[in-house]
Structure formats: C-alpha cells, structure tokens
Scaffold this motif. Structure first.
Motif, short mmCIF file in Angstrom:
data_model
loop_
_atom_site.label_atom_id
_atom_site.label_comp_id
_atom_site.label_asym_id
_atom_site.label_seq_id
_atom_site.Cartn_x
_atom_site.Cartn_y
_atom_site.Cartn_z
N PHE A 1 0.84 -1.20 0.00
CA PHE A 1 0.00 0.00 0.00
C PHE A 1 0.87 1.25 0.00
O PHE A 1 0.54 2.24 -0.65
CB PHE A 1 -0.91 -0.02 1.22
N GLY A 2 1.99 1.23 0.73
CA GLY A 2 2.91 2.35 0.70
C GLY A 2 3.47 2.58 -0.69
O GLY A 2 3.65 3.74 -1.12
N ILE A 3 3.75 1.50 -1.42
CA ILE A 3 4.23 1.64 -2.80
C ILE A 3 3.16 2.32 -3.66
O ILE A 3 3.47 3.20 -4.48
CB ILE A 3 4.60 0.27 -3.38
N ALA A 4 1.91 1.92 -3.46
CA ALA A 4 0.82 2.55 -4.23
C ALA A 4 0.69 4.03 -3.89
O ALA A 4 0.43 4.86 -4.77
CB ALA A 4 -0.50 1.82 -3.94
N LEU A 5 0.87 4.38 -2.61
CA LEU A 5 0.82 5.79 -2.23
C LEU A 5 1.97 6.57 -2.85
O LEU A 5 1.79 7.66 -3.40
CB LEU A 5 0.86 5.91 -0.70
N GLY A 6 3.19 6.02 -2.76
CA GLY A 6 4.34 6.72 -3.30
C GLY A 6 4.33 6.83 -4.81
O GLY A 6 4.90 7.77 -5.38
N TRP A 7 3.67 5.88 -5.46
CA TRP A 7 3.57 5.91 -6.92
C TRP A 7 2.91 7.20 -7.41
O TRP A 7 3.29 7.74 -8.44
CB TRP A 7 2.77 4.70 -7.39
N SER A 8 1.96 7.70 -6.66
CA SER A 8 1.22 8.89 -7.09
C SER A 8 2.14 10.10 -7.23
O SER A 8 1.98 10.90 -8.16
CB SER A 8 0.11 9.20 -6.08
N GLY A 9 3.09 10.27 -6.30
CA GLY A 9 3.95 11.44 -6.36
C GLY A 9 5.22 11.23 -7.14
O GLY A 9 5.83 12.20 -7.62
N SER A 10 5.65 9.96 -7.31
CA SER A 10 6.95 9.71 -7.93
C SER A 10 6.90 9.61 -9.45
O SER A 10 7.92 9.83 -10.11
CB SER A 10 7.55 8.43 -7.35
N VAL A 11 5.75 9.28 -10.03
CA VAL A 11 5.69 9.10 -11.49
C VAL A 11 4.86 10.17 -12.18
O VAL A 11 4.56 10.05 -13.37
CB VAL A 11 5.12 7.70 -11.84
N CYS B 1 4.31 1.08 5.61
CA CYS B 1 3.78 2.02 4.62
C CYS B 1 4.83 3.06 4.23
O CYS B 1 4.99 3.39 3.04
CB CYS B 1 2.53 2.72 5.17
N LEU B 2 5.55 3.58 5.22
CA LEU B 2 6.60 4.56 4.93
C LEU B 2 7.70 3.96 4.07
O LEU B 2 8.18 4.60 3.12
CB LEU B 2 7.20 5.09 6.24
N PHE B 3 8.11 2.74 4.37
CA PHE B 3 9.15 2.09 3.57
C PHE B 3 8.66 1.85 2.14
O PHE B 3 9.45 1.93 1.19
CB PHE B 3 9.56 0.77 4.21
N GLY B 4 7.37 1.56 2.00
CA GLY B 4 6.82 1.41 0.66
C GLY B 4 6.87 2.71 -0.12
O GLY B 4 7.20 2.73 -1.32
N VAL B 5 6.55 3.82 0.53
CA VAL B 5 6.62 5.13 -0.12
C VAL B 5 8.07 5.45 -0.51
O VAL B 5 8.35 5.89 -1.63
CB VAL B 5 6.06 6.23 0.81
N ILE B 6 9.00 5.19 0.42
CA ILE B 6 10.42 5.45 0.15
C ILE B 6 10.91 4.59 -1.00
O ILE B 6 11.63 5.05 -1.90
CB ILE B 6 11.25 5.21 1.41
N TYR B 7 10.53 3.32 -0.99
CA TYR B 7 10.92 2.41 -2.08
C TYR B 7 10.41 2.91 -3.42
O TYR B 7 11.14 2.92 -4.42
CB TYR B 7 10.37 1.01 -1.80
N SER B 8 9.14 3.35 -3.45
CA SER B 8 8.56 3.81 -4.71
C SER B 8 9.28 5.04 -5.23
O SER B 8 9.60 5.13 -6.43
CB SER B 8 7.07 4.11 -4.50
N PHE B 9 9.57 6.00 -4.36
CA PHE B 9 10.29 7.20 -4.79
C PHE B 9 11.69 6.85 -5.28
O PHE B 9 12.15 7.38 -6.30
CB PHE B 9 10.38 8.20 -3.63
N THR B 10 12.37 5.95 -4.58
CA THR B 10 13.74 5.61 -4.96
C THR B 10 13.79 4.88 -6.29
O THR B 10 14.61 5.20 -7.17
CB THR B 10 14.38 4.74 -3.86
N VAL C 1 3.27 13.35 0.16
CA VAL C 1 3.38 12.08 -0.56
C VAL C 1 2.96 12.25 -2.01
O VAL C 1 3.62 11.76 -2.93
CB VAL C 1 2.53 11.00 0.13
N PHE C 2 1.86 12.95 -2.26
CA PHE C 2 1.31 13.07 -3.61
C PHE C 2 1.91 14.22 -4.41
O PHE C 2 1.93 14.16 -5.64
CB PHE C 2 -0.21 13.25 -3.54
N TYR C 3 2.39 15.25 -3.73
CA TYR C 3 2.84 16.45 -4.45
C TYR C 3 4.26 16.86 -4.05
O TYR C 3 4.57 18.04 -3.98
CB TYR C 3 1.87 17.61 -4.18
#
Length: 504
Positions: free
Chosen positions: A62-72, A187-196, A307-309
């Motif tokens: 779920f963190g990856i899905a959240l981070g995807w919104s701001g990273s791509v 969730c935070l690690f998922g967001v970080i992974y997605s951004f990285t 996260v998103f912006y």
C-alpha cells in the motif's frame, strides 16, 4: 467452552513504610522470581516477528501505491507513459480515487475482521491488489487507471483496519508498541521504495517490479490467526497452537489462555452479541471519540500532500528532485526513533515532543515562504531543507506512526474491529478532503499552508496533554481506567487480549 471465574481485585490497604534498602530488596526478589525467570526464558519471539513481518507485507504494498502517485507524475503526464494523454485534472482524480477506495472499504473490512478474523481479511486483499496493479500498469484508457487505483486503495483501507488489530492481539505486552508501529513503518518504507525506484529506473521497469512484489503477499499464508479469535469461538486447541507458534513450542500457554477465557460480564456478553451494542456504553463512546479525533488530526497535518505532491513542494523550494532522497532519510530516522523508544519512553512523550518540534518547524517554513524565499540566498534554502526534514521526521516519529497504535490500544478488544474501522474510515475521509482542497487551490507555494500545519501541530500537542493517556505496558482494562469517569465502574468491559496476559 469452559470459562474461568473473574475474581474481584483486592482493595489495597495502607502500605507499610519501606526504606530504600527494603525497596531495593523487594525489587530484587521480584526480578529473581523463579516463575518470572522460567516464563521469560521459555519465550521465543521468532514466530511473533515472522507473523508481524508477513502481516505487514500488504502495508508495504500500500505504501508503494501511495508513493507511486507522487513519484511518477512527471513521467506519466509529460513523457506520455500511457498510450493516451492524462491532464492535471485526471491526475488529481487518480490520487483522490486511491484515498476514496481506502475510505470506503474500511467499514466493510471491519466487519470482515469481526466475523472471519484478521488473517483471512488480510489474505482476501491479495486478489484486488493484483488486479489493481494490472489495471494501473497495462491501462488502455483513463477509466482503467481509475479502477486500478480504486482497487489499490481498497486493499490499503482493509490493511489499515486488520493489521493494527492483528499486531496488538498477537504481541506480548512489552512488545506491543514496537510491533504495532511497524504497520505505519511498512507504509513509509513502501513510499520510500517507490520514490527511490522511480528516481533511478524507467517507469515501466519500476511498475513491473511493483507487480512482482505483490507475490510476496503469498507469504501471508504462513501467518497464524490470533489466539483471541479462536478463544472467542471456543476453539481452545487452535488458540493454544497459535500461542505456541508465536511464543515458542516450550512456552506455557495456560496463563494467557486463562486470561482470554475469563467469564464474561453482562456488558461483555452484550457487546459480543452485536457490534453496534457497544456504543450504548459511555466508556466505549469516550475511548472511540478520543482515538477518532487523533486520527482526524493526523491527516489534517498534511502528510498526504507531501506524498502526492512532493515534486511541487521541492519546486517551490527551488530544489532539485533528487533532494527528495534526503527527505526519505529523514522519514526513516524519524520512524527509527519511534520504533526504538515507543516501548521505552512511552507514547505520550513521543507525541508531545514531536508535535512541539513540528510546530516550531512549521512556523519557520511559513515565514520562509513569506519573507526569505524571494531573496534567493545560498544558505537559506539549505536551512529550509533541514526544516523540511525535521517536519517529515517529527511526523514519522509522532502522530503519523503512533495514531495507528493508539487506535487499537484505546479500545477494548471486542469493539476493535468496528471501532478501528470507523476511525480508519474517518482518517482517510479527512485525507480525501485535504487532497481535494489542496488540488483545487494554488497553495503549494503559499506560506499559509505551513502556518496551518503549525496550528494543527499545536492542537495535537494540547490534545495529547489533556486527553491521551499513557498506554505503555498497560493491559486493556487499565488503559480504560486511565481514561477516567464511568470507566472505573466494575461493570465495564474489561476484555484482556493475549498481549495483556504475557509480560515478556
């Protein structure tokens, strides 16, 4: 099913005065109690760690899905990742539908937890999670992207309800805090992974890796159901087997099972007959309202905006996108502080200190946007970057992480599925309103946004001081007593979870 008899607690009499030597001797005798030494030496927490890891795989996804919104965002809109063109309005809807899916699925997930258990509820999310990523990656129209993001949001909402409850019910009382905060940490690690990944890899490759990571959720089959779930349904052998998986095969399960099998009071029986009957008790309404307010304030802090912006915020700060890695480091440090200290210094001190730091940092960032940003100096942008790091780090070490833990700890066990579902739904509904408001206004470069965050941080600080009790190393009944009022009545619900009955 055989129930134990609940013995009334003895009324403490006046204590005899003790010298410092006497107190030290008494503490030494307690520490060297053969029963305590035998119990602690027989516990092996490897099963607990394994079950916690498996249960949080969905949180990571779920963190990856959240981070995807701001990273791509730039890759999808500017570089035409899809065969069709997306506008800024379409992208805002893509972000909003993820949050809307989470908000709408929380309450149904709560009823699933109540009737089929946390483990099955978590496992059921594997199918929609896979479908969501397939629709998002291989979309042929904007409607397919919308549907994919909505499915991913639904899975996230279910995990927000089931995983914190599961962590609390399988953990020992001394490890309940660390195991509970791992939900938000995942969730935070998922967001970080997605951004990285999206910073260094092509979007297609990163998306295929995300789809491949969904297969990790198959490991959740190895999770045991919580012992409390089996006890409530009269399956004592399965409850004992679950405890042995979590505590080790040499662990004496009698103490925890005895606590879980206490003869229910009339109010407990009433709550067990229907999930909505608990709301007629003032104690339940009070504890739910306190956790609910904290959950709403958490999302008003604006974490979803970052996260998103994130690209928009960094652009306003006149910083390159790669600077976002430093913010990820700050988030990791903030969570590590919370993880290491939550069972040592307690929940309240972390909430108070992090909110105070966040207040002063938010005030400085508001002044920075208003006064110093137009000066285009060399030093001030780096000071602003440090403050942004403190901003996101203090959020990760305080209200961002601890809210999900306190949601469970402040509620009695039989009210947790429905209560946590209502709290999580309110949490994500607030996030939906915040993102909808932010996307419809040009606020990213305005000082008012950080001054608003400063006000919210101050409210969280004052609210914690007045209404949030310390829950570290306390059983469910003792937490309810700390909330005061009618909760000290002998007829209150005093359900003891497995985490309340083991002190290891």
């Amino acid at each position: 099913m055989v129930w134990g008899r609940r013995e009334p607690e003895p009324v403490p009499g006046p204590e005899a005065p003790q010298t410092s030597k006497g107190r030290k001797k008494l503490n030494l005798l307690k520490k060297k109690s053969p029963e305590t030494v035998r119990e602690q030496s027989s516990i092996n927490n490897f099963g607990l760690y394994k079950a916690t890891f498996c249960s949080n795989i969905g949180s990571f996804l779920f963190g990856i899905a959240l981070g995807w919104s701001g990273s791509v965002q730039s890759s999808v809109i500017e570089q035409s990742f899809y065969d069709f063109q997306l506008s800024d309005t379409d992208w805002n809807l893509i972000c909003l539908l993820l949050i809307l899916g989470a908000a709408l699925w929380c309450v149904p997930a709560g009823f699933l937890v109540r009737y089929i258990g946390c483990r099955r509820t978590i496992l059921l999310q594997l199918l929609p999670n896979t479908v969501g990523w397939f629709l998002t990656i291989f979309a042929k129209s904007v409607s397919m992207v919308y549907a994919g993001r909505f499915f991913l949001g639904m899975c996230g909402g279910a995990h927000c309800v089931a995983v914190p409850i599961y962590s609390a019910e399988i953990s020992t009382i001394k490890k309940r805090g660390a195991m509970g905060v791992l939900f938000h940490g995942s969730c935070l690690f998922g967001v970080i992974y997605s951004f990285t990944m999206n910073l260094f890899l092509d979007v297609w490759i990163a998306n295929l890796l995300n789809l491949g990571l969904v297969t990790l959720a198959l490991l959740q089959i190895l999770m045991p159901e919580s012992p409390a779930y089996y006890v409530d349904r009269g399956n004592i052998p399965q409850a004992e087997a679950s405890l042995r998986y979590l505590r080790g095969k040499h662990y004496d399960t009698r103490r925890e099972l005895d606590n879980l099998m206490l003869e229910p009071t009339p109010s407990e029986q009433d709550v067990r007959q229907g999930p909505m009957r608990g709301f007629k008790y003032k104690k339940v309404r009070r504890s739910l309202s306190r956790a609910l307010v904290l959950a709403v304030l958490q999302k008003l802090r604006g974490a979803m905006i970052f996260v998103f912006y994130t690209p928009s915020v960094l652009e306003c700060l006149k910083m390159q996108r790669c600077i976002g890695i430093l913010l990820c480091v700050a988030v990791f440090i903030g969570f590590a502080i919370c993880f290491l200290l939550v069972d040592r210094v307690g929940r309240r001190p972390l909430l108070i200190i992090s909110s105070a730091i966040n207040f002063f940092v938010s005030v400085f960032l508001g002044l920075y946007f208003q006064i110093w940003l137009p000066m285009e100096t060399v030093v001030l942008p780096w000071i602003a970057l440090l403050c942004i790091g403190l901003f996101v780090g203090s959020y990760a070490s305080g209200v961002g992480t601890l809210t999900w833990l306190l949601n469970v700890e402040l509620l009695v066990r039989n009210m947790r599925p429905v209560g946590c579902a209502i709290i999580a739904a309110s949490n994500w509904t607030t996030a939906f309103v915040v993102i909808l408001w932010f996307s419809s206004h040009t606020m990213s470069c305005q000082p008012y946004i950080f001054l608003l965050f400063a006000i919210i941080a101050l409210i969280i600080l004052l609210y914690t001081l007045v209404y949030i009790p310390e829950t570290m190393n306390l059983s469910s009944s003792k937490i309810q007593q700390r909330l005061g009022g009618i909760m000290n009545s002998p007829n209150i619900v005093t359900i003891t979870s497995s985490s309340d009955s083991s002190l290891a």
